[in-house]
Scaffold this active site. Structure first.
Site, short mmCIF file in Angstrom:
data_model
loop_
_atom_site.label_atom_id
_atom_site.label_comp_id
_atom_site.label_asym_id
_atom_site.label_seq_id
_atom_site.Cartn_x
_atom_site.Cartn_y
_atom_site.Cartn_z
N ASP A 31 0.77 -1.25 0.00
CA ASP A 31 0.00 0.00 0.00
C ASP A 31 0.81 1.31 0.00
OD1 ASP A 31 -1.52 -2.12 0.87
OD2 ASP A 31 -2.24 -1.12 2.67
N TRP A 55 6.09 -10.36 1.25
CA TRP A 55 5.61 -9.57 2.40
C TRP A 55 6.31 -10.08 3.68
CZ3 TRP A 55 2.88 -10.13 7.02
CH2 TRP A 55 2.25 -8.98 7.50
N SER A 91 -0.29 0.15 7.51
CA SER A 91 -0.63 1.35 6.75
C SER A 91 -1.15 2.49 7.61
CB SER A 91 -1.67 1.00 5.68
OG SER A 91 -1.03 0.34 4.63
N ASP A 156 -5.13 1.09 9.56
CA ASP A 156 -5.03 2.01 8.41
C ASP A 156 -5.67 3.38 8.67
OD1 ASP A 156 -4.11 -0.40 7.39
OD2 ASP A 156 -5.90 -0.80 6.19
C1 FRU Z 1 -3.96 -3.52 2.70
C2 FRU Z 1 -3.33 -4.00 4.01
C3 FRU Z 1 -3.66 -3.04 5.13
C4 FRU Z 1 -2.54 -3.26 6.08
C5 FRU Z 1 -1.37 -3.51 5.15
C6 FRU Z 1 -0.34 -4.47 5.69
O1 FRU Z 1 -3.35 -4.02 1.56
O2 FRU Z 1 -3.79 -5.30 4.29
O3 FRU Z 1 -4.92 -3.21 5.69
O4 FRU Z 1 -2.31 -2.17 6.93
O5 FRU Z 1 -1.92 -4.02 3.95
O6 FRU Z 1 0.79 -4.50 4.90
#
Ligand code: FRU
Length: 474
Positions: A31, A55, A91, A156
């Site tokens: 993100d 990731w 995020s 987020d």
């Molecule tokens: C969205 C998400 C967010 C989270 C982030 C983790 O793509 O799942 O909700 O903060 O990615 O990397």
């Protein structure tokens, strides 16, 4: 916390590296975060893992730019591992206050590191005076826990200022497993008070079980809630990605923290668009970045030591209750040489693209003069037939087909007398803006060979084609 430079993954092959899109120097990106203008620079941060092309515990990568086109990569702004973000800096967003840049982000915590589904999340603050070096607030978290009727999903935060107060919206899930958006208010960014739930999913399969990455902003007299719901059930030609990104149009009442809105609408129709974030530019434009990928998608660049990219920055405008998305005006700076400028009457037009550069193509055609019903714009390479977009004038429908599984995506257009395609091709991406941003398809597309563009109509048609080689001058 510092990044261990000796362990940062290296890019081993440049074959899919993007020329004019933002992607990490190496490692993983998801993100966009903290999109903001501060002391003469636009800043964009992003979910980042430096040690692998997968990731991992989330950092905040960071880049800045004077013009939203030429980006300078900076050291990671947030590195996880402190007490309040032990397992990740998820995020969040940014805001300028008292000449300082503040980041608000989610701290991620596992109860047991071997069980990724068992976690908790809180909201934290970091700040900077120079926009490069960030200090985490010593009394983090600023919001320790979600309301009692919430599950563990609480993340987020998107912050903004309104009439001298600060607000955040936070993505979450209620105990009935429905996605929802929570709102908090603050006088100083440090102390926050819960205001309420401003929007909630009707049912898990219709509007989703968890709402991520919310963003509430005003545009042309309306309040838009842009967010990324998880769990909407696919329909024949809608909601076909694993997760969606889209919006409500409505009216928000700050006193009552009440939001009345219309139905959910997807913002982009392509395979690779998620987790958007907007900012209000100093000149009043609402600009959005999206992550130009999708969770669980095949990402061939992972074999080369990197993954993930952001879309072109796009301007959002609201017209007749529809959100239009167009590349920002500044992308014209990328035009290096003209590749074609033609008016032609033909049923087939071909254009070969050089390998190393990006390309922009503008195609217009008066639909009322067509004798046939369809036109197809395709991007091929010697490797395989790659991607095609067909417009059918009878039912005003666009169908995009990308080679491979789960190939098709769709969009409907309003009635129109002219078809306009505005296409941006980079080494491993394609963005197609149709009829001034009424519909957009965002796609990752991989080939090690040159691309060939072809436009084919059922019968001879008139069209104007302009094309440019694009490159970010360093
Ligand atoms: C969205 C998400 C967010 C989270 C982030 C983790 O793509 O799942 O909700 O903060 O990615 O990397």
């Amino acid at each position: 916390m510092q990044i261990d430079e000796t362990k940062v993954i290296k890019v081993t092959n440049e074959r899919y590296r993007l020329n004019y899109h933002l992607s990490p120097n190496s490692g993983w990106m998801n993100d966009p975060n903290g999109f903001v203008y501060f002391k003469g620079y636009y800043h964009i941060f992003y979910q980042y893992y430096p040690y692998d092309s997968q990731w991992g515990p989330m950092h905040w990568g960071h880049a800045r730019s004077h013009d939203l086109i030429h980006w300078e990569q900076l050291p990671a702004a947030l590195v996880p591992g402190d007490r309040e973000d032990e397992d990740g800096c998820f995020s969040g967003s940014a805001i300028v206050k008292d000449d300082k840049l503040f980041l608000i982000y989610t701290g991620h915590h596992y109860y047991d590191k071997n069980d990724p589904d068992n976690f908790w999340q809180n909201q934290n603050l970091a700040f900077s005076s120079d926009g490069v070096h960030f200090t985490k607030y010593e009394n983090n978290p600023i919001i320790a826990t979600p309301p009692k009727d919430n599950t563990i999903h609480f993340r987020d935060p998107k912050v903004w200022e309104h009439d001298g107060k600060y607000y955040v919206v936070i993505g979450s899930q209620n105990e009935e497993k429905l996605g929802r958006i929570l709102m908090y208010v603050s006088n100083d960014l440090f102390e926050w008070e819960f205001k309420g739930t401003i929007a909630e999913s009707k049912s898990s399969f219709e509007e989703g079980f968890m709402w991520e990455c919310p963003d509430l902003f005003r545009l042309n007299g309306k309040d838009i809630l842009l967010f990324s719901p998880q769990g909407i059930k696919a329909q024949k030609q809608k909601y076909l990605n694993l997760f969606q990104t889209g919006y409500f149009i409505g009216d928000f009442n700050y006193q009552k923290a009440n939001y009345k809105h219309h139905e959910f609408v997807e913002l982009d129709h392509g395979h690779d668009f998620y987790a958007t974030q907007t900012m209000l530019a100093p000149d009043g434009r609402r600009i959005v970045f999206g992550w130009m990928d999708m969770w669980e998608a095949n990402m061939p660049e992972q074999a080369d030591g990197w993954a993930g990219a952001l879309t072109l920055p796009r301007e959002l405008t609201l017209k007749d209750d529809h959100l239009y998305m167009n590349p920002i005006e500044e992308t014209k700076q990328l035009r290096k040489t003209e590749l074609a400028s033609e008016k032609c009457t033909t049923a087939k037009y071909n254009l070969s693209l050089p390998k190393e550069n990006g390309t922009e193509i503008l195609l217009t055609s008066q639909i009322q003069n067509w004798k046939g019903n369809t036109i197809t714009f395709s991007i091929n390479s010697a490797e395989k037939n790659k991607m095609a977009l067909t417009y059918d004038k009878k039912d005003q429908k666009l169908t995009l087909t990308r080679q491979g599984q789960d190939a098709k995506r769709y969009a409907k257009l309003k009635k129109c007398s002219e078809l306009k395609l505005h296409v941006f091709i980079d080494r491993s991406s394609v963005e197609i803006f149709i009829n001034d941003g009424e519909a957009v398809f965002t796609e990752r597309l991989y080939s090690e060979k040159n691309y060939e563009v072809a436009v084919e109509a059922k019968q001879t048609i008139d069209m104007n084609i302009d094309s440019y080689l694009l490159s970010r001058s360093e």
